[in-house]
Design a protein around this motif. Sequence first.
Motif, short mmCIF file in Angstrom:
data_model
loop_
_atom_site.label_atom_id
_atom_site.label_comp_id
_atom_site.label_asym_id
_atom_site.label_seq_id
_atom_site.Cartn_x
_atom_site.Cartn_y
_atom_site.Cartn_z
N ALA A 248 -1.83 -13.86 -2.32
CA ALA A 248 -0.97 -14.26 -2.98
C ALA A 248 -1.13 -14.26 -4.56
CB ALA A 248 -0.47 -15.74 -2.77
N MET A 249 -2.37 -13.91 -5.19
CA MET A 249 -2.31 -14.07 -6.53
C MET A 249 -3.57 -13.08 -6.96
SD MET A 249 -3.52 -16.93 -9.35
CE MET A 249 -1.91 -17.74 -9.14
N ASN A 267 -1.42 -1.13 0.80
CA ASN A 267 -1.12 -2.47 1.44
C ASN A 267 0.25 -2.89 1.22
OD1 ASN A 267 -4.08 -3.07 2.60
ND2 ASN A 267 -4.50 -2.31 0.22
N GLU A 268 0.86 -3.53 2.22
CA GLU A 268 2.19 -4.03 1.92
C GLU A 268 2.32 -5.20 1.09
OE1 GLU A 268 4.31 -4.42 5.50
OE2 GLU A 268 4.49 -2.26 6.14
N SER A 269 1.16 -5.81 1.17
CA SER A 269 0.94 -7.11 0.29
C SER A 269 2.31 -8.02 0.01
CB SER A 269 0.38 -6.55 -1.06
OG SER A 269 -0.64 -5.88 -1.28
N ARG A 270 2.84 -8.27 1.32
CA ARG A 270 4.14 -8.84 1.41
C ARG A 270 4.03 -10.59 0.79
NH1 ARG A 270 8.13 -6.19 3.66
NH2 ARG A 270 7.54 -4.24 5.15
N HIS A 271 2.95 -10.97 0.83
CA HIS A 271 2.49 -12.34 0.30
C HIS A 271 2.27 -12.47 -1.17
CE1 HIS A 271 2.64 -14.06 4.52
NE2 HIS A 271 1.87 -12.99 4.84
N LEU A 272 2.14 -11.23 -1.92
CA LEU A 272 1.69 -11.39 -3.38
C LEU A 272 2.57 -12.04 -4.18
CD1 LEU A 272 -0.60 -10.33 -5.05
CD2 LEU A 272 0.95 -8.61 -5.82
N SER A 297 8.09 -1.99 -5.39
CA SER A 297 8.38 -1.37 -3.96
C SER A 297 7.96 -1.90 -2.79
CB SER A 297 8.21 0.19 -4.12
OG SER A 297 6.96 0.72 -4.10
N VAL A 298 6.57 -2.50 -3.10
CA VAL A 298 5.68 -3.05 -1.93
C VAL A 298 5.60 -4.52 -1.97
CG1 VAL A 298 3.38 -3.10 -0.89
CG2 VAL A 298 4.48 -0.82 -2.15
N CYS A 299 5.60 -5.24 -2.97
CA CYS A 299 5.57 -6.61 -2.97
C CYS A 299 6.92 -7.38 -3.00
CB CYS A 299 4.68 -7.26 -4.14
SG CYS A 299 3.07 -6.25 -4.12
N SER A 300 7.39 -7.40 -1.88
CA SER A 300 8.82 -7.97 -1.73
C SER A 300 9.05 -9.39 -2.54
CB SER A 300 9.31 -7.77 -0.43
OG SER A 300 8.41 -8.31 0.55
N ASN A 301 7.87 -10.14 -2.22
CA ASN A 301 7.98 -11.52 -2.67
C ASN A 301 7.46 -11.78 -4.01
OD1 ASN A 301 9.36 -12.40 -0.25
ND2 ASN A 301 7.46 -12.05 0.95
N ILE A 302 7.03 -10.84 -4.56
CA ILE A 302 6.50 -11.15 -6.18
C ILE A 302 7.33 -11.95 -7.07
CG2 ILE A 302 7.54 -9.08 -7.17
CD1 ILE A 302 4.02 -9.97 -7.70
N GLN A 303 6.64 -12.87 -7.58
CA GLN A 303 7.34 -13.97 -8.54
C GLN A 303 7.08 -13.75 -9.83
OE1 GLN A 303 6.89 -17.77 -6.98
NE2 GLN A 303 7.48 -17.48 -4.97
N SER A 304 6.00 -13.20 -10.22
CA SER A 304 5.31 -13.06 -11.49
C SER A 304 4.73 -11.86 -11.87
CB SER A 304 4.66 -14.60 -11.87
OG SER A 304 4.11 -14.40 -13.24
N LEU A 340 11.46 -12.49 -8.32
CA LEU A 340 10.94 -12.63 -9.36
C LEU A 340 11.52 -13.24 -10.31
CD1 LEU A 340 8.65 -10.74 -10.59
CD2 LEU A 340 10.29 -9.31 -11.77
N THR A 341 10.65 -14.39 -11.14
CA THR A 341 11.17 -15.30 -12.26
C THR A 341 10.39 -14.95 -13.32
OG1 THR A 341 9.28 -16.85 -11.54
CG2 THR A 341 11.37 -17.04 -10.37
N SER A 342 9.40 -14.20 -13.51
CA SER A 342 8.76 -14.23 -14.73
C SER A 342 8.23 -12.40 -14.95
CB SER A 342 7.42 -15.02 -14.86
OG SER A 342 6.83 -14.73 -16.06
N LEU A 343 8.44 -11.77 -15.96
CA LEU A 343 8.22 -10.59 -16.24
C LEU A 343 7.82 -10.35 -17.64
CD1 LEU A 343 7.90 -7.35 -15.29
CD2 LEU A 343 10.24 -7.16 -16.13
#
Length: 501
Positions: A248-249, A267-272, A297-304, A340-343
């Motif tokens: 996740a991080m 890796n799909e890393s969907r939880h990142l 493109s891979v980490c669909s749940n990325i937040q930051s 995504l909330t922070s870039l």
Amino acid sequence: MIFTGAKTTTMRSSPTNEALNVLWYKLNSFLPLLMLLGPMGLVEYGGSDESYYEYERHIGPEDWVVFRRYSWRVRQIDLIGRSLGSGIDEPIFFDFMAPSPLPANVLIPNLRHVVYDGAGSLIRFISLFMNESLESLNINYVHYDIDDPEAIVFKRVLSYLRFKAPNLRRLRLASPDQIDIHNELDALLVALPQLKDFSISPSLLDVSTILILARLPQLETFDVTGPSSENGLNFSATLPADGFPSLAMFTTNALRFDEIASLFEANESRHLQTLDVRACCKESHTACRRLMEAITSVCSNIQSISVQSLTLQDWYQWIDDDSEPLLSFFLSTRHRFQSLTSLEFNYAPRLCLNVKIMKALLASLPSLEILDLNENIRPPTLPISALSELAPLCPRMKLLTLCMNTEQFSILSVATPPDTPHKFSCLKVLDVGVSPLKSPALDVGSFLGMILPKECILRVTNPEEEEQAKWMAVIDFVPMTIQLYTAGGGRCLDRGRTGIF
């Protein structure tokens, strides 16, 4: 010695009820534990300035009877070498255990956390507290020589862990120096399938360790930060397709951008959810673009997402090998990154921002709250007037950092009554970075007063005092609720008031 917890007390002899209450919460140093087992005193050796703690009498079985009355209360022990003030005589290690009727794994049966920070013989005490209840181990170890015998003890500690502390959830290993612990560490990680958080200095990491970590089913946090070589780690191994299934991080300052991109492309890393990358060497636009495309493109749940140059001053280190702006792929993507909330691009490479790119970026990031695009390589390309067009696309934006072009700006060209520019609804901070002020302060200040909400802070990080003074003048034409913050002196100014922010 001072205890810290619910209360503060000084203890030099047998435990009291007050000391027991303190131990219930936390034992902040190993020395109080030794002192509670028996009275200790400082002893000077040979008239030197050095002094050590020694027991004033031999420890007997009766002392351990008392020890058992409170040892079950201890949840954390910190072995902080720097904070002891005076050392602990090495024979205490043997005096401590010789009369003990307790096996080491039940010495402190409910211990959850152990922290070691220092150098020298104290590290050997860690082995005394290994048991099945141990959940967190943090070792920050400094050794003075490659043949330092204490470094061998460090390796032995890791060897014992897999047998005596199989339920570790959090493990942090840090050292500014390179120590060959790969065999011991790899064997340990294989035996810790429940490990969730792992942090390690680059000097201690090997490719084989990364391959083992990729197979841990519950690993959520992977942190590789600390002093690293100029070229970063040589990470070229092939990862399994299903590697890092729960990650996740991910935080690092020791891997090249291409290596990180390869890791996530495999890796799909969907939880990142969080990616924090600091460059370890001179990077290129192409590598940075590849990293961004791999993550989005891979980490669909990325937040930051945070990407930072080697240091804040080394913005010039980027290799300009790509004619396309870094974020131009948002123009063609059809994806909306809902999470995504922070870039953040701290001292980013060439972005060539314009209204078209910014609108495409913001449209694909509907939940964005923090956007830091502090471009600093060439004169800014995004006109300050674009803020009015971008405001409707920032419904949740709280912190916005943009380097903007303020040349040939006129308030009359932005709004003609009764029309008014669009206004940001939630913005708390507008950071204009190193934007040079090239237009009249009256026009810029009046415009910002129209689009910024009340209590919004206008921040300037330009190191030039002349530019800071120009932006200070802007505040005279902004409503009184608007504040101005400059990085240079930490000054916060609004109309009629000067203070510290």
